[in-house]
Design an enzyme around this catalytic site. Sequence first.
Site, PDB file in Angstrom:
ATOM      1  N   GLU A 159       0.812  -1.238   0.000  1.00 38.30           N
ATOM      2  CA  GLU A 159       0.000   0.000   0.000  1.00 38.30           C
ATOM      3  C   GLU A 159       0.839   1.279   0.000  1.00 38.30           C
ATOM      4  OE1 GLU A 159      -2.755  -0.358   3.287  1.00 38.30           O
ATOM      5  OE2 GLU A 159      -3.506  -2.281   2.572  1.00 38.30           O
ATOM      6  N   GLU A 276      -6.258 -10.653  -1.289  1.00 44.02           N
ATOM      7  CA  GLU A 276      -7.089 -10.387  -0.095  1.00 44.02           C
ATOM      8  C   GLU A 276      -8.563 -10.264  -0.461  1.00 44.02           C
ATOM      9  OE1 GLU A 276      -5.620  -7.115   2.255  1.00 44.02           O
ATOM     10  OE2 GLU A 276      -3.522  -7.627   1.896  1.00 44.02           O
TER      11      GLU A 276
HETATM   12  O1  G3I Z   1      -2.658  -6.326  18.626  1.00 45.28           O
HETATM   13  C1  G3I Z   1      -3.676  -5.569  19.302  1.00 45.28           C
HETATM   14  C2  G3I Z   1      -3.930  -6.148  20.625  1.00 45.28           C
HETATM   15  O2  G3I Z   1      -2.778  -6.034  21.405  1.00 45.28           O
HETATM   16  C3  G3I Z   1      -5.115  -5.438  21.235  1.00 45.28           C
HETATM   17  O3  G3I Z   1      -5.435  -6.025  22.433  1.00 45.28           O
HETATM   18  C4  G3I Z   1      -6.328  -5.461  20.316  1.00 45.28           C
HETATM   19  C5  G3I Z   1      -7.500  -4.684  20.869  1.00 45.28           C
HETATM   20  O4  G3I Z   1      -8.335  -4.234  19.847  1.00 45.28           O
HETATM   21  O5  G3I Z   1      -5.977  -4.898  19.104  1.00 45.28           O
HETATM   22  C6  G3I Z   1      -4.945  -5.615  18.470  1.00 45.28           C
HETATM   23  O6  G3I Z   1      -4.646  -5.057  17.243  1.00 45.28           O
HETATM   24  C7  G3I Z   1      -5.599  -5.225  16.211  1.00 45.28           C
HETATM   25  C8  G3I Z   1      -4.966  -6.069  15.115  1.00 45.28           C
HETATM   26  O7  G3I Z   1      -5.846  -6.132  14.008  1.00 45.28           O
HETATM   27  C9  G3I Z   1      -4.650  -7.485  15.582  1.00 45.28           C
HETATM   28  O8  G3I Z   1      -5.795  -8.138  15.970  1.00 45.28           O
HETATM   29  C10 G3I Z   1      -5.952  -3.865  15.672  1.00 45.28           C
HETATM   30  O9  G3I Z   1      -6.690  -3.150  16.650  1.00 45.28           O
HETATM   31  C11 G3I Z   1      -6.762  -3.974  14.409  1.00 45.28           C
HETATM   32  O10 G3I Z   1      -6.913  -2.672  13.834  1.00 45.28           O
HETATM   33  C12 G3I Z   1      -6.036  -4.847  13.436  1.00 45.28           C
HETATM   34  O11 G3I Z   1      -6.830  -4.922  12.271  1.00 45.28           O
HETATM   35  C13 G3I Z   1      -6.196  -5.502  11.152  1.00 45.28           C
HETATM   36  C14 G3I Z   1      -6.000  -4.442  10.072  1.00 45.28           C
HETATM   37  O12 G3I Z   1      -5.428  -5.052   8.945  1.00 45.28           O
HETATM   38  C15 G3I Z   1      -5.083  -3.321  10.527  1.00 45.28           C
HETATM   39  O13 G3I Z   1      -4.763  -2.473   9.477  1.00 45.28           O
HETATM   40  C16 G3I Z   1      -7.125  -6.592  10.628  1.00 45.28           C
HETATM   41  O14 G3I Z   1      -7.202  -7.637  11.594  1.00 45.28           O
HETATM   42  C17 G3I Z   1      -6.565  -7.137   9.331  1.00 45.28           C
HETATM   43  O15 G3I Z   1      -7.528  -7.994   8.742  1.00 45.28           O
HETATM   44  C18 G3I Z   1      -6.290  -5.991   8.366  1.00 45.28           C
HETATM   45  O16 G3I Z   1      -5.685  -6.520   7.232  1.00 45.28           O
HETATM   46  C19 G3I Z   1      -5.372  -5.591   6.184  1.00 45.28           C
HETATM   47  C20 G3I Z   1      -4.163  -6.088   5.450  1.00 45.28           C
HETATM   48  O17 G3I Z   1      -3.120  -6.284   6.337  1.00 45.28           O
HETATM   49  C21 G3I Z   1      -3.751  -5.131   4.334  1.00 45.28           C
HETATM   50  N1  G3I Z   1      -4.849  -4.879   3.435  1.00 45.28           N
HETATM   51  C22 G3I Z   1      -6.074  -4.458   4.075  1.00 45.28           C
HETATM   52  C23 G3I Z   1      -6.497  -5.447   5.152  1.00 45.28           C
HETATM   53  C24 G3I Z   1      -7.774  -5.050   5.742  1.00 45.28           C
HETATM   54  O18 G3I Z   1      -7.622  -3.796   6.393  1.00 45.28           O
END
Ligand code: G3I
Length: 480
Positions: A159, A276
């Site tokens: 990205e 994805e």
């Molecule tokens: O790791 C923390 C954890 O310590 C905490 O307790 C918890 C509480 O909410 O949050 C955790 O982090 C989260 C992380 O996922 C791991 O679960 C984040 O809040 C959350 O925002 C994060 O979301 C991920 C997102 O990328 C972040 O940009 C999604 O799961 C994941 O599906 C998504 O994947 C991305 C690809 O990498 C790139 N392309 C887009 C795609 C969708 O956004």
Amino acid sequence: MHKSHSAMAAILAATLFGAGAVSAYAQEPTLRSLAEERGRYVGAILNSQWFGGGLPGDYEKIHKTQFNVVVAENEMKFDATEPQEGRFNYGNGDKMVKYAKANGMRVRGHALAWHSQVPNWVNNYKNDKKKLLAVLKNHIEKVVGHWKGQVDEWDVVNEAVSNNEPMWRSYSVWYQGIGPEFIDSAFVWAHAVDPDAELCYNDYNLEQGISPKAKAGFVLEQVKRWVANGIPITCVGSQTHVEDTTTDKHFIGSPDSLRAFARELAKLGVKLNITELDIGFKSGINVSSADLARQGRNYREYMDVFLEEPNMGTFLIWGVSDKWSWLGGLNRQKGLIYDDNLRPKPAFDSLMASLKEHPVESVVSPYKQSFIPDTTKQDTTANDSTAKDTTVKDTTTKDTTDAIMPSVARLPASLHVAGSVLHLTGMASARVDLFDMQGRPVFSAKCENGTVELKGLASGRYVVRVEQNGMVDVKNVILK
Ligand code: G3I
């Protein structure tokens, strides 16, 4: 070209795609068994909490039966693998690699250089270019090195292009602190650690056309430049997070656009993977059975393109069941191929139908045979882009802690190959270096009289770099 990747592909093909290879789990055809017969990968993300009994019901059985490639949803990202400076944590990623290997699956690594999910400590160095380069290089070396030979393909850069007008995403810490050369550098560093891994540029909205104003058009120009300059990119990942806006006509993005993009990339010897995919509906709307049927048709159209384009290798969905999906964060719902109760949706049936209706002999596997079009009749497509390019990269940089820096001036002369002789018009003397398509030096000579005999080189495509009085020109040539 892509010699080491071809060798790796042959091993993978022999392992996964051997004659009559069908998943050990398959009693009847599955997405996985049909994909394997066709030399392709179909997959869904893994999340470390989801397997080993982490999810109820048949989740794990479905995952193993239906898919032969996985990617970690979050577990290989920067914040997960290097939460504190220099302290690496591979635990959750290791669990996934172990699961994938135990079940004969290919692994995509996601993602090395991305603006998101970067731990706070990295921002301490945002005004220190040299330190930030060292941080990124060290991260890539450690992470790629840890999973060397196990992760088959990396999203090296994720990205990096802005959404609105095609240009680099300016608010990335890597872009702000280093400049766009973080991208070229990341590819070179990753390749140096694991020369057999496939290396991708990954982004979203790439299914929205390839005109120069569209994101894919901008990415295409960059890929041309990277290939011409020997930057070791082998694949582009189209995330393909699309929204079904309830009518076919307003479907955002199009499989045909992706096909056009795949064809342009094929000319450059680069694969296009769907990395994805999800096709979600707006949150809050009532999703009818007609909507789900249309969603199935849309999924199918992407699968049709995937199977019909010889340089597409991986079709990855960002989740398995609608119950466990990141899509809510995007104000979307029900974008996957299994419902909340892990029952296959019409989208699943459509994908199966597409696979069955593309006979094995009609599908080219980019892992089993070359998909690269014969460009020997023209010089190369890459030459056009290098002619406009002012940021030719010097892949021979010795101190790789430094960025792969732009050269400043271009030679006004031209070059071409006839037989095994390189002709340099307008250059009495120059230094000539040839690189294979992964950027490895394979030949070096001083040109004294406008010609150089290219000795001991196998036929194939090479990058020629000519330097005279501090000016540089870089072009692709094909040796027959
Ligand atoms: O790791 C923390 C954890 O310590 C905490 O307790 C918890 C509480 O909410 O949050 C955790 O982090 C989260 C992380 O996922 C791991 O679960 C984040 O809040 C959350 O925002 C994060 O979301 C991920 C997102 O990328 C972040 O940009 C999604 O799961 C994941 O599906 C998504 O994947 C991305 C690809 O990498 C790139 N392309 C887009 C795609 C969708 O956004």
